[in-house]
Design a protein around this motif. Structure first.
Motif, PDB file in Angstrom:
ATOM      1  N   PRO A 138       0.799  -1.227   0.000  1.00 19.56           N
ATOM      2  CA  PRO A 138       0.000   0.000   0.000  1.00 19.56           C
ATOM      3  C   PRO A 138       0.837   1.285   0.000  1.00 19.56           C
ATOM      4  O   PRO A 138       1.794   1.407   0.767  1.00 19.56           O
ATOM      5  N   ALA A 139       0.467   2.223  -0.867  1.00 19.88           N
ATOM      6  CA  ALA A 139       1.207   3.484  -1.016  1.00 19.88           C
ATOM      7  C   ALA A 139       1.302   4.244   0.301  1.00 19.88           C
ATOM      8  O   ALA A 139       2.317   4.883   0.581  1.00 19.88           O
ATOM      9  N   ASN A 140       0.261   4.150   1.124  1.00 22.79           N
ATOM     10  CA  ASN A 140       0.274   4.948   2.360  1.00 22.79           C
ATOM     11  C   ASN A 140       1.184   4.381   3.449  1.00 22.79           C
ATOM     12  O   ASN A 140       1.288   4.946   4.526  1.00 22.79           O
ATOM     13  N   ARG A 141       1.880   3.271   3.143  1.00 23.58           N
ATOM     14  CA  ARG A 141       2.884   2.781   4.091  1.00 23.58           C
ATOM     15  C   ARG A 141       4.301   3.019   3.575  1.00 23.58           C
ATOM     16  O   ARG A 141       5.279   2.628   4.220  1.00 23.58           O
ATOM     17  N   LEU A 142       4.392   3.698   2.431  1.00 24.67           N
ATOM     18  CA  LEU A 142       5.713   3.993   1.852  1.00 24.67           C
ATOM     19  C   LEU A 142       6.088   5.445   2.124  1.00 24.67           C
ATOM     20  O   LEU A 142       5.274   6.355   1.975  1.00 24.67           O
ATOM     21  N   GLU A 143       7.336   5.637   2.549  1.00 26.05           N
ATOM     22  CA  GLU A 143       7.865   6.976   2.782  1.00 26.05           C
ATOM     23  C   GLU A 143       9.112   7.166   1.927  1.00 26.05           C
ATOM     24  O   GLU A 143       9.984   6.304   1.889  1.00 26.05           O
ATOM     25  N   ILE A 144       9.171   8.296   1.215  1.00 27.94           N
ATOM     26  CA  ILE A 144      10.342   8.640   0.419  1.00 27.94           C
ATOM     27  C   ILE A 144      11.176   9.645   1.204  1.00 27.94           C
ATOM     28  O   ILE A 144      10.633  10.628   1.710  1.00 27.94           O
ATOM     29  N   GLU A 145      12.483   9.384   1.325  1.00 27.93           N
ATOM     30  CA  GLU A 145      13.361  10.323   2.020  1.00 27.93           C
ATOM     31  C   GLU A 145      14.183  11.111   1.010  1.00 27.93           C
ATOM     32  O   GLU A 145      14.881  10.533   0.172  1.00 27.93           O
ATOM     33  N   ILE A 146      14.052  12.420   1.096  1.00 31.03           N
ATOM     34  CA  ILE A 146      14.790  13.311   0.204  1.00 31.03           C
ATOM     35  C   ILE A 146      15.767  14.114   1.051  1.00 31.03           C
ATOM     36  O   ILE A 146      15.361  14.727   2.037  1.00 31.03           O
ATOM     37  N   GLY A 169      -0.715   9.086  -2.038  1.00 30.67           N
ATOM     38  CA  GLY A 169      -0.738   8.530  -0.682  1.00 30.67           C
ATOM     39  C   GLY A 169       0.638   8.258  -0.100  1.00 30.67           C
ATOM     40  O   GLY A 169       0.768   7.808   1.037  1.00 30.67           O
ATOM     41  N   ILE A 170       1.697   8.517  -0.899  1.00 32.87           N
ATOM     42  CA  ILE A 170       3.067   8.273  -0.431  1.00 32.87           C
ATOM     43  C   ILE A 170       3.521   9.452   0.445  1.00 32.87           C
ATOM     44  O   ILE A 170       3.234  10.602   0.118  1.00 32.87           O
ATOM     45  N   SER A 171       4.192   9.157   1.570  1.00 30.76           N
ATOM     46  CA  SER A 171       4.717  10.248   2.408  1.00 30.76           C
ATOM     47  C   SER A 171       6.098  10.654   1.926  1.00 30.76           C
ATOM     48  O   SER A 171       6.838   9.835   1.380  1.00 30.76           O
ATOM     49  N   VAL A 172       6.438  11.898   2.192  1.00 24.52           N
ATOM     50  CA  VAL A 172       7.740  12.401   1.794  1.00 24.52           C
ATOM     51  C   VAL A 172       8.392  13.095   2.991  1.00 24.52           C
ATOM     52  O   VAL A 172       7.776  13.956   3.619  1.00 24.52           O
ATOM     53  N   SER A 173       9.618  12.677   3.317  1.00 25.66           N
ATOM     54  CA  SER A 173      10.281  13.324   4.443  1.00 25.66           C
ATOM     55  C   SER A 173      11.581  13.991   4.004  1.00 25.66           C
ATOM     56  O   SER A 173      12.198  13.611   3.015  1.00 25.66           O
ATOM     57  N   LEU A 174      11.955  14.994   4.770  1.00 24.99           N
ATOM     58  CA  LEU A 174      13.179  15.754   4.508  1.00 24.99           C
ATOM     59  C   LEU A 174      14.279  15.155   5.370  1.00 24.99           C
ATOM     60  O   LEU A 174      14.224  15.219   6.602  1.00 24.99           O
ATOM     61  N   LEU A 187      11.423  25.602   3.200  1.00 20.62           N
ATOM     62  CA  LEU A 187      10.741  24.570   3.969  1.00 20.62           C
ATOM     63  C   LEU A 187       9.237  24.842   4.012  1.00 20.62           C
ATOM     64  O   LEU A 187       8.416  23.937   3.900  1.00 20.62           O
ATOM     65  N   ARG A 188       8.891  26.117   4.140  1.00 18.57           N
ATOM     66  CA  ARG A 188       7.483  26.493   4.222  1.00 18.57           C
ATOM     67  C   ARG A 188       6.774  26.206   2.894  1.00 18.57           C
ATOM     68  O   ARG A 188       5.592  25.873   2.871  1.00 18.57           O
ATOM     69  N   LYS A 189       7.508  26.334   1.787  1.00 18.88           N
ATOM     70  CA  LYS A 189       6.910  26.130   0.458  1.00 18.88           C
ATOM     71  C   LYS A 189       6.754  24.657   0.105  1.00 18.88           C
ATOM     72  O   LYS A 189       6.050  24.312  -0.839  1.00 18.88           O
ATOM     73  N   LEU A 190       7.499  23.780   0.814  1.00 17.80           N
ATOM     74  CA  LEU A 190       7.508  22.381   0.427  1.00 17.80           C
ATOM     75  C   LEU A 190       6.698  21.550   1.419  1.00 17.80           C
ATOM     76  O   LEU A 190       6.971  21.576   2.617  1.00 17.80           O
ATOM     77  N   PRO A 191       5.700  20.829   0.899  1.00 16.12           N
ATOM     78  CA  PRO A 191       4.765  20.141   1.797  1.00 16.12           C
ATOM     79  C   PRO A 191       5.273  18.797   2.324  1.00 16.12           C
ATOM     80  O   PRO A 191       4.639  17.764   2.148  1.00 16.12           O
ATOM     81  N   PHE A 192       6.437  18.802   2.995  1.00 17.47           N
ATOM     82  CA  PHE A 192       6.944  17.554   3.570  1.00 17.47           C
ATOM     83  C   PHE A 192       6.006  17.034   4.654  1.00 17.47           C
ATOM     84  O   PHE A 192       5.347  17.811   5.339  1.00 17.47           O
ATOM     85  N   ASP A 193       5.967  15.716   4.802  1.00 19.60           N
ATOM     86  CA  ASP A 193       5.162  15.112   5.860  1.00 19.60           C
ATOM     87  C   ASP A 193       5.946  15.021   7.162  1.00 19.60           C
ATOM     88  O   ASP A 193       5.361  14.888   8.229  1.00 19.60           O
ATOM     89  N   ARG A 194       7.271  15.049   7.062  1.00 13.47           N
ATOM     90  CA  ARG A 194       8.092  14.721   8.233  1.00 13.47           C
ATOM     91  C   ARG A 194       9.501  15.277   8.039  1.00 13.47           C
ATOM     92  O   ARG A 194       9.967  15.436   6.917  1.00 13.47           O
ATOM     93  N   ILE A 195      10.155  15.552   9.159  1.00 15.04           N
ATOM     94  CA  ILE A 195      11.545  16.014   9.119  1.00 15.04           C
ATOM     95  C   ILE A 195      12.416  15.005   9.863  1.00 15.04           C
ATOM     96  O   ILE A 195      12.066  14.587  10.965  1.00 15.04           O
ATOM     97  N   LYS A 196      13.531  14.617   9.249  1.00 14.59           N
ATOM     98  CA  LYS A 196      14.504  13.766   9.954  1.00 14.59           C
ATOM     99  C   LYS A 196      15.691  14.631  10.369  1.00 14.59           C
ATOM    100  O   LYS A 196      16.379  15.202   9.517  1.00 14.59           O
TER     101      LYS A 196
END
Ligand code: C2E
Ligand code: CA
Ligand code: CA
Ligand code: CA
Length: 275
Positions: A138-146, A169-174, A187-196
């Motif tokens: 499922p896409a909603n369990r995948l997170e992409i780290e950029i 449905g994919i999450s994206v983290s910084l 950072l404000r312009k980019l809709p990341f779901d999470r910060i590492k």
């Protein structure tokens, strides 16, 4: 003196020659390794700091090379990028990881790292969707780290990509936040779901007041922007104790587990009733 200079010249030439030979052996090795399936996904647990419960895994690539042994990604990812095979390498690893993760408890997430080279590919989101469809993960369990350094690229392009991944449905983290000099307005312009938070700050917590300030500030920033935090590099009890003074985060590090292969990951999950 003349003779010595000549020797030095030969020494230099030899050093350069062996450096070049190493490079070209690595390049050949990477190409062959892809064809022969020598690149394997390892997994490192991410846990809820408060409860210790496993929430998911980050996939970290390893190369089981017959020549070089087990090689870590910092040694082969740059080469794969340079010789133009990073997309192929990464897609193969992601396909394997999705296959492995399909057997895990449905509460668990899978995070994967993406190279800046892949982000520039206009078909990247499509390729990812194809892999997801093929695996039925499922896409909603995948997170992409950029990584934060990707933001030096065209912000509009990265923003479009994040939005299209999120729409699926994919999450994206910084990733590696705090090391890449990105601006707060980016950072404000980019809709990341999470910060590492980069592990250099986390690892230094028990020893260094500045790191405490930085981690607290990033935590406050994340809370303000509605982006939850993952703290990487939690190496021991002392780091964990310092982190707990600041808040409760998703945490990752040697204290909870080193990256291990798919079989060992299954053992770990079986022991926790998460298979
Ligand atoms: P990263 O994304 O920052 O991954 C975390 C790195 O920190 C990993 O190194 C991990 O093994 C290490 N680590 C985890 N916990 C601790 C800890 O408590 N203490 C310390 N000192 N280190 C810890 P690794 O596996 O060598 O990977 C290095 C980098 O290579 C990763 O950094 C990531 O940026 C990149 N990478 C890994 N796999 C891939 C991949 O499939 N594709 C791409 N493009 N990059 C990858
Ligand atoms: Ca990462
Ligand atoms: Ca990182
Ligand atoms: Ca890193």
């Amino acid at each position: 003196a003349k003779k010595q200079g000549r020797n030095r010249y030969f020494w230099f030439e030899n050093a350069m020659e062996s450096e070049l030979r190493y490079r070209s052996e690595m390049e050949v090795g990477v190409r062959q390794g892809i064809a022969r399936g020598e690149f394997v996904p390892y997994y490192q647990p991410q846990v809820d700091m408060g409860t210790g419960r496993v929430l998911g895994f980050e996939m970290l690539a390893r190369w089981h090379s017959p020549v070089f042994g087990v090689v870590e990604p910092d040694a082969f990812i740059p080469i794969a990028e340079e010789i133009g095979v990073i997309a192929e390498l990464s897609e193969g690893l992601i396909a394997r990881a999705l296959e492995d993760a399909r057997g895990w408890d449905p509460s668990l997430t899978l995070s994967v790292n993406i190279s800046p080279v892949q982000l520039r590919d206009p078909w990247f989101a499509q390729k990812l969707l194809k892999l997801l469809t093929a695996s039925t993960f499922p896409a909603n369990r995948l997170e992409i780290e950029i990584t934060e350094t990707c933001l030096h690229q065209n912000v509009a392009m990265v923003s479009t990509l994040i939005t299209s991944l999120k729409n699926q449905g994919i999450s994206v983290s910084l990733d590696d936040f705090g090391t890449g000099y990105s601006s707060l307005s980016q950072l404000r312009k980019l809709p990341f779901d999470r910060i590492k938070i980069d592990r250099s700050f986390v690892t230094a917590l028990p020893r260094d007041d500045d790191s405490q300030t930085i981690v607290s500030t990033i935590a406050a920033l994340g809370a303000g922007l509605g982006m939850p935090i993952t703290a990487e590099g939690v190496e021991d009890e002392a780091v964990l104790a310092q982190l707990a003074q600041i808040g409760s985060f998703r945490a990752q590090g040697y204290h909870f587990g080193r990256p291990v292969d798919a079989a060992k990951t299954r053992d770990l999950l079986a022991a926790q009733g998460l298979l």
